[in-house]
Design an enzyme around this catalytic site. Structure first.
Site, PDB file in Angstrom:
ATOM      1  N   LYS A 235      -0.828  12.177   0.686  1.00  0.00           N
ATOM      2  CA  LYS A 235      -3.010  11.638   0.828  1.00  0.00           C
ATOM      3  C   LYS A 235      -2.795  11.229   1.448  1.00  0.00           C
ATOM      4  CE  LYS A 235      -4.238   7.667  -0.820  1.00  0.00           C
ATOM      5  NZ  LYS A 235      -5.188   6.580  -0.276  1.00  0.00           N
TER       6      LYS A 235
ATOM      7  N   HIS B 294      -7.817   6.711  -6.594  1.00  0.00           N
ATOM      8  CA  HIS B 294      -7.554   6.670  -7.125  1.00  0.00           C
ATOM      9  C   HIS B 294      -8.162   6.296  -8.134  1.00  0.00           C
ATOM     10  CE1 HIS B 294      -4.208   5.558  -3.885  1.00  0.00           C
ATOM     11  NE2 HIS B 294      -4.796   4.343  -3.448  1.00  0.00           N
TER      12      HIS B 294
END
Length: 465
Positions: A142, A234
């Site tokens: 990411k 997240h």
């Protein structure tokens, strides 16, 4: 170009092996996999630095020691014997020819791109043109774009050479024990599932608090901010496992379909229900613009428009330089009725179920109980620390790198899920509210308290004494 996902890797190739991420995470994780008997293939590092195989091994040993890991000579010798190095520029076709020579005969290579996202397309194209991707899995780090359109553009670039099933999008948070434990807790206990819905819950609070700041990462963090750094990835994954329906099967695609159904039911986030904060002193950080309005704290409300969750707000907050470090999910139940014989006190605390995810994991149940010496009910805690029951767990990158090697994609995000989370957050990127300052060591700006007005107030995370 379908991926042979059930086949374990017969070589693991790390692009960017001389970078910071390898130094901090990768070498240690691979070494620990070796110690556990889970590393079964050669490791080939690729980078532009002009070093030898032996120098790579020396760097690996130094990096592992610097993480505080005790180095077992026998384990490290086995690990070092797996390491080799290919030097080359990622823009040079000759580099990929050398990689092909180094992994000649491999039938199931796994390529790990721990490099900036703007290089993903060039590296994947180079691998493809060298004929190395037909049966490969490719792991990418990411961020997966910085908004919805860039996430789509990145995927299109990768999909020119790879099938979606070959792409493993790595997010270290998905390697933490708490997320999987949350799924098991929900669906393996029939006493919980019947009350895990709008009929019994008043709200859900998800907190990711960090007691440290940006420190030496100002150059990276300032263009990103809390929303892009941790919320869209997240914490949306935490929302998914908290809110999803029980999947009809245990395979990765079925599980991801259940998570995607949650994302599709979430309305776009409303900037009126979004609070941004910046800790005092952030502007003095090296690499941060003197006029920066980047948020180091983000609190927002999400609403899930489906049968299970309609009317139950999900409140999310995250921040740096807060009073503690802990990530948790807190289910706050509705109040019981106030009956005449004093079932409830004047200011009763509602029942709560708390699941800690990081850095410690555990479950706490808050109940009201009558003590002999008290005239009114009081809250009691029923606690269980997972570490006391199961010992030390694997680190997140151990979990994820091993999963990539064996072809288990459950813990990796799929493109349609990535696009949905950006869709949800896009209004907050397009029209961000002003940023509020907050003192270091606090729980963020006071404006965040207004976000939960009419519902349970924010609770201090459950911490180990």
């Amino acid at each position: 170009m379908a991926n042979e996902a059930q086949h374990p890797a017969d070589v693991f190739v790390v692009f960017g092996i001389t970078g910071d991420l390898a130094k901090v995470m990768t070498f240690r994780s691979l070494y620990r996999l070796e110690a556990r008997g889970l590393l079964t293939c050669p490791i080939v590092g690729v980078a532009v630095d002009d070093i030898t195989d032996e120098q790579l091994r020396e760097r690996a040993a130094e990096a592992i020691r610097e993480t505080g890991e005790a180095l077992d000579p026998g384990v490290f010798d086995r690990f070092a014997a797996r390491l080799s190095y290919v030097q080359g520029d990622f823009a040079d076709a000759a580099t990929y020819a050398r990689v092909g020579t180094a992994i000649k005969g491999a039938e199931q290579p796994v390529f790990y791109l721990e490099i900036p996202p703007f290089l993903f397309g060039a590296v994947v194209r180079g691998l493809s043109e060298a004929g190395l991707t037909d049966r490969a899995r490719v792991v990418v780090e990411k961020p997966f774009g910085h908004d919805q359109s860039s996430a789509r553009a990145l995927a299109e670039e990768l999909h020119e050479h790879l099938d979606e099933s070959q792409i493993y999008r790595i997010d270290h948070f998905l390697g933490k024990m708490g997320l999987e434990e949350l799924l098991y807790l929900r669906f393996a206990n029939t006493m919980l599932e019947p009350v895990w819905n709008r009929d019994h819950l008043g709200c859900v609070q998800i907190t990711m608090a960090e007691s440290f700041g940006v420190e030496d990462r100002g150059h990276f963090y300032d263009p990103v901010g809390a929303l892009r750094d941790v919320v869209v990835n997240h914490l949306m994954q935490v929302v998914a496992v908290t809110a999803m329906e029980a999947p009809s099967g245990g395979d990765p695609e079925t599980l991801k379909d259940a998570q995607l159904a949650v994302f599709r039911a979430v309305g776009t986030a409303d900037p009126a229900h979004y609070v941004r904060g910046q800790y005092d002193g952030y502007l003095d950080t090296d690499g941060v613009s003197a006029s920066s309005t980047t948020e180091t704290f983000a609190a927002l409300r999400l609403d899930i428009d489906n049968w299970r969750w309609s009317g139950v707000p999900f409140f999310i907050r995250t921040g740096k330089h807060l009073a503690a470090t802990q990530t948790e999910v807190r289910l706050v139940f509705e109040q019981p009725p106030k009956l005449g014989f004093g079932l409830r006190g004047d200011n009763p605390e509602p029942n709560q179920l708390i699941i800690k995810a990081d850095p410690t994991t555990g479950v706490r149940l808050l109940l009201n109980a009558r003590r002999a010496a008290s005239l009114t009910p009081e809250i009691i805690n029923l606690d269980m620390e997972f570490a006391q029951e199961g010992g030390e767990g694997a680190t997140p990158y151990e979990v994820l790198l091993h999963a990539a090697m064996v072809g288990q994609s459950t813990r990796f995000t799929r493109q349609d899920g990535v696009e949905e989370t950006w869709r949800i957050m896009q209004p907050l990127l397009d029209a961000p509210p002003p940023v509020h300052s907050y003192p270091q060591g606090s729980w963020g700006p006071a404006a965040a308290d207004e976000l939960v007005a009419g519902h349970a107030p924010w609770h201090t995370p459950w911490l180990v004494p």
